[in-house]
Design a protein around this motif. Structure first.
Motif, PDB file in Angstrom:
ATOM      1  N   GLY A  71       0.792  -1.223   0.000  1.00 22.52           N
ATOM      2  CA  GLY A  71       0.000   0.000   0.000  1.00 22.52           C
ATOM      3  C   GLY A  71       0.819   1.264   0.000  1.00 22.52           C
ATOM      4  O   GLY A  71       0.550   2.198   0.737  1.00 22.52           O
ATOM      5  N   GLN A  72       1.851   1.324  -0.849  1.00 26.40           N
ATOM      6  CA  GLN A  72       2.692   2.510  -0.913  1.00 26.40           C
ATOM      7  C   GLN A  72       2.263   3.470  -2.020  1.00 26.40           C
ATOM      8  O   GLN A  72       2.938   4.448  -2.281  1.00 26.40           O
ATOM      9  N   GLU A  73       1.140   3.182  -2.684  1.00 25.39           N
ATOM     10  CA  GLU A  73       0.742   3.984  -3.832  1.00 25.39           C
ATOM     11  C   GLU A  73      -0.159   5.155  -3.442  1.00 25.39           C
ATOM     12  O   GLU A  73      -0.466   5.997  -4.289  1.00 25.39           O
ATOM     13  N   GLU A  74      -0.592   5.231  -2.169  1.00 25.06           N
ATOM     14  CA  GLU A  74      -1.566   6.242  -1.803  1.00 25.06           C
ATOM     15  C   GLU A  74      -1.052   7.656  -2.032  1.00 25.06           C
ATOM     16  O   GLU A  74      -1.764   8.518  -2.554  1.00 25.06           O
ATOM     17  N   LEU A  75       0.190   7.899  -1.620  1.00 24.49           N
ATOM     18  CA  LEU A  75       0.731   9.245  -1.750  1.00 24.49           C
ATOM     19  C   LEU A  75       0.857   9.654  -3.201  1.00 24.49           C
ATOM     20  O   LEU A  75       0.524  10.776  -3.584  1.00 24.49           O
ATOM     21  N   ALA A  76       1.332   8.734  -4.053  1.00 22.71           N
ATOM     22  CA  ALA A  76       1.446   9.045  -5.474  1.00 22.71           C
ATOM     23  C   ALA A  76       0.078   9.327  -6.084  1.00 22.71           C
ATOM     24  O   ALA A  76      -0.076  10.229  -6.923  1.00 22.71           O
ATOM     25  N   LYS A  77      -0.939   8.560  -5.650  1.00 24.42           N
ATOM     26  CA  LYS A  77      -2.273   8.805  -6.172  1.00 24.42           C
ATOM     27  C   LYS A  77      -2.806  10.148  -5.701  1.00 24.42           C
ATOM     28  O   LYS A  77      -3.457  10.875  -6.451  1.00 24.42           O
ATOM     29  N   GLU A  78      -2.541  10.472  -4.433  1.00 23.29           N
ATOM     30  CA  GLU A  78      -3.027  11.742  -3.896  1.00 23.29           C
ATOM     31  C   GLU A  78      -2.402  12.920  -4.626  1.00 23.29           C
ATOM     32  O   GLU A  78      -3.054  13.935  -4.867  1.00 23.29           O
ATOM     33  N   LEU A  79      -1.121  12.787  -4.962  1.00 14.47           N
ATOM     34  CA  LEU A  79      -0.440  13.857  -5.684  1.00 14.47           C
ATOM     35  C   LEU A  79      -0.734  13.819  -7.176  1.00 14.47           C
ATOM     36  O   LEU A  79      -0.430  14.778  -7.880  1.00 14.47           O
ATOM     37  N   ASP A  80      -1.288  12.689  -7.658  1.00 14.02           N
ATOM     38  CA  ASP A  80      -1.636  12.544  -9.070  1.00 14.02           C
ATOM     39  C   ASP A  80      -0.416  12.775  -9.960  1.00 14.02           C
ATOM     40  O   ASP A  80      -0.433  13.595 -10.881  1.00 14.02           O
ATOM     41  N   LEU A  81       0.664  12.050  -9.669  1.00 10.26           N
ATOM     42  CA  LEU A  81       1.894  12.185 -10.438  1.00 10.26           C
ATOM     43  C   LEU A  81       1.900  11.196 -11.589  1.00 10.26           C
ATOM     44  O   LEU A  81       1.569  10.020 -11.424  1.00 10.26           O
ATOM     45  N   SER A  82       2.280  11.669 -12.748  1.00 14.59           N
ATOM     46  CA  SER A  82       2.405  10.810 -13.913  1.00 14.59           C
ATOM     47  C   SER A  82       3.759  10.099 -13.869  1.00 14.59           C
ATOM     48  O   SER A  82       4.677  10.524 -13.149  1.00 14.59           O
ATOM     49  N   PRO A  83       3.931   8.999 -14.643  1.00 11.03           N
ATOM     50  CA  PRO A  83       5.245   8.346 -14.688  1.00 11.03           C
ATOM     51  C   PRO A  83       6.358   9.290 -15.109  1.00 11.03           C
ATOM     52  O   PRO A  83       7.482   9.195 -14.607  1.00 11.03           O
ATOM     53  N   GLU A  84       6.046  10.218 -16.021  1.00 11.59           N
ATOM     54  CA  GLU A  84       7.066  11.183 -16.453  1.00 11.59           C
ATOM     55  C   GLU A  84       7.492  12.086 -15.304  1.00 11.59           C
ATOM     56  O   GLU A  84       8.681  12.389 -15.131  1.00 11.59           O
ATOM     57  N   GLU A  85       6.524  12.533 -14.484  1.00 11.30           N
ATOM     58  CA  GLU A  85       6.854  13.411 -13.360  1.00 11.30           C
ATOM     59  C   GLU A  85       7.680  12.666 -12.308  1.00 11.30           C
ATOM     60  O   GLU A  85       8.638  13.219 -11.751  1.00 11.30           O
ATOM     61  N   ILE A  86       7.315  11.410 -12.033  1.00 12.01           N
ATOM     62  CA  ILE A  86       8.091  10.622 -11.075  1.00 12.01           C
ATOM     63  C   ILE A  86       9.501  10.391 -11.603  1.00 12.01           C
ATOM     64  O   ILE A  86      10.491  10.480 -10.863  1.00 12.01           O
ATOM     65  N   PHE A  87       9.610  10.094 -12.894  1.00 13.30           N
ATOM     66  CA  PHE A  87      10.915   9.873 -13.519  1.00 13.30           C
ATOM     67  C   PHE A  87      11.801  11.113 -13.364  1.00 13.30           C
ATOM     68  O   PHE A  87      12.987  11.007 -13.009  1.00 13.30           O
ATOM     69  N   ASN A  88      11.236  12.280 -13.617  1.00 14.45           N
ATOM     70  CA  ASN A  88      12.015  13.513 -13.500  1.00 14.45           C
ATOM     71  C   ASN A  88      12.425  13.798 -12.062  1.00 14.45           C
ATOM     72  O   ASN A  88      13.492  14.375 -11.812  1.00 14.45           O
TER      73      ASN A  88
END
Length: 496
Positions: free
Chosen positions: A173-190
């Motif tokens: 369940g580590q995806e909650e924060l990423a979902k809350e921030l609504d980050l795309s794979p490109e944004e996470i990559f950067n």
């Protein structure tokens, strides 16, 4: 006035119709006598500048007088109506949200130089010696801070209360924060691509995975995961954006759950508990808190409202990889200990531990040193911590490569500042050189205790928190930071 300026002034001041002088080289001077047109023009220019100066001074005086009159008029208006001029500057907040005046400074102990010894009076009838170990971070050691009996009592109290695992195994369940921030794979990559070269190196991915999952992966482990997930198609150890898109945000975690995780792979491998130090606590715990207050020279209210004493036990093989006790504070973050007074909802919280005081409760047979990998380095560069598969943050493998190591000695205390000063007597930026870890215990058992002093870099938030916890009435003096030391709320503390 320069020669060229004199020549120009003379030419401009000559009457119309005057015969024009033949051209001459710039180096020739026009002969000017006191009665000539050159001296007259010089006088005219000086007088013009003089009158302009006088006019500017008069205008400035009128402006100051007019501005003062307007300010006085606006101050005299108790209830301005729509037709009256209202002040553009913001009003003071209502009494329910006081604007606390910063008149409390955080005293910092001077390090002078590495090896400098100063005497400190911490207990009646005894003088302790405090030696500077480094200046970046500002780090000291105090031998004999605790007596043998005090060390024994603290360990017995911790065992009586019961110790828990300092870190759980991998959790889902580590995806909650990423979902809350609504980050795309490109944004996470950067975000992961620290040097912005369009590829993820091993050390960039390692840093990210340790923060999220609490698993300490070596470059070899990461290559195994790449192979298992078939993520690195070309096998060069780098992930492109196209390869990264094929991975889910918890792909590493799922792989680790399937393969299994050993305790040695955790960021820390220890057991711990918390010991309350307020009213009613064991007298040894209260005396330690009072001693810490005298050592750090901080207001007692800050120490009283900080975290309880944490006691940690490392068995043989136990370790804690290099880390910072506190995180950097940005406008988007809130300090964990003052979140009650933050009046904001944010997914980002960080521990704001201004000072760490670490006590050694026993001498360790083998290993267990406290390592500061980059102490007194000329520069700090996160990327350079992992070079050629040598990870300076890995306290199981590379403790011997740290710039400074402190050997555990019963009764000794070390303390350091996790933040710099802001230059005005309060908390400044995070001191990145305070990176530290616990080397692996190779023989025996290691007992330590941590006393953290929590201070919010936002002075207003810290003052509101102290007023809130101490239940001071609103009509009390806003800048009074003398709090009821008996009131504590252990639930606001977290093991960070």
């Amino acid at each position: 006035m320069t020669d060229n300026q004199e020549n120009t002034a003379a030419e401009d001041a000559s009457p119309s119709g005057s015969p024009t002088s033949p051209p001459r080289p710039p180096s020739d001077r026009l002969p000017c006598h006191k009665s000539s047109v050159c001296s007259r023009s010089y006088f005219v220019v000086v007088m013009v500048f003089f009158h302009v100066y006088i006019i500017n001074v008069i205008a400035l005086l009128f402006y100051v007088h007019y501005s003062s009159g307007q300010e006085d008029a606006s101050r005299s208006s108790d209830a301005p109506s729509g037709g009256q001029h209202q002040r553009s500057e913001p009003r003071r907040p209502p009494p329910s949200k006081p604007d606390f005046i910063r008149d409390v400074s955080l005293t910092r102990v001077e390090g002078i130089r590495v090896g400098h010894v100063q005497q400190v009076a911490l207990v009646p009838g005894k003088v302790h010696e405090m030696r500077t170990l480094s200046l970046k971070p500002l780090l000291f050691e105090i031998p004999g801070f605790l007596s043998e009996d005090e060390c024994r009592v603290v360990m017995q109290l911790a065992q009586l209360k019961g110790l828990m695992e300092s870190q759980l195994m991998v959790q889902e369940g580590q995806e909650e924060l990423a979902k809350e921030l609504d980050l795309s794979p490109e944004e996470i990559f950067n975000l992961l691509d620290i040097n912005q070269d369009g590829q993820l190196q091993l050390h960039e991915v390692l840093t990210h995975s340790r923060v999220r999952d609490g698993i300490w992966l070596t470059p070899e482990n990461l290559r195994e995961i790449y192979d298992g997930l078939k993520a690195d198609k070309d096998g060069d150890g780098l992930l492109s954006l196209q390869e990264f898109r094929l991975l889910s945000s918890d792909a590493f975690q799922r792989f680790l759950l399937q393969r299994g995780v050993k305790r040695s792979q955790l960021v820390r491998n220890s057991r711990h508990t918390w010991l309350y130090q307020g009213k009613g606590a064991h007298q040894v715990l209260q005396k330690i808190k009072e001693r810490v207050t005298r050592l750090t020279r901080l207001p007692s209210a800050l120490v009283d409202l900080s975290e309880p004493l944490q006691v940690v036990r490392y068995e043989e093989g136990g370790h804690y990889h290099a880390h910072h006790d506190s995180g950097p504070v940005y406008p988007e973050t809130a300090c964990t200990h003052t979140r009650l007074a933050a009046n904001t909802s944010t997914p980002f919280e960080t521990s704001c531990r201004y000072i760490t005081v670490l006590f050694y409760l026993n001498s360790v047979d083998g290993g267990g040193e406290t390592a500061f990998p980059v102490a007194d380095n000329r520069t700090y560069d996160e990327v350079s911590l992992i070079q050629n598969d040598v990870d300076l943050m890995d306290t199981r493998r590379n403790c011997d490569k740290s710039n400074l190591r402190v050997k555990p000695t019963k009764g000794m205390a070390v303390f350091w500042y996790n933040y710099l000063s802001d230059g005005r007597g309060w908390v400044g930026e995070q001191d990145e050189y305070a990176l530290h870890g616990g080397c692996v215990v190779t023989s025996g058992t290691k007992w330590v205790a941590n006393k953290w002093i929590n201070v919010d870099p936002d002075y207003q938030r810290q003052a509101r928190y102290q007023q809130l916890v101490s239940h001071l009435p609103d009509d009390e003096n806003d800048d009074d930071l003398t709090l009821n030391a008996d009131i504590q709320n252990p639930s606001i503390h977290q093991d960070l």
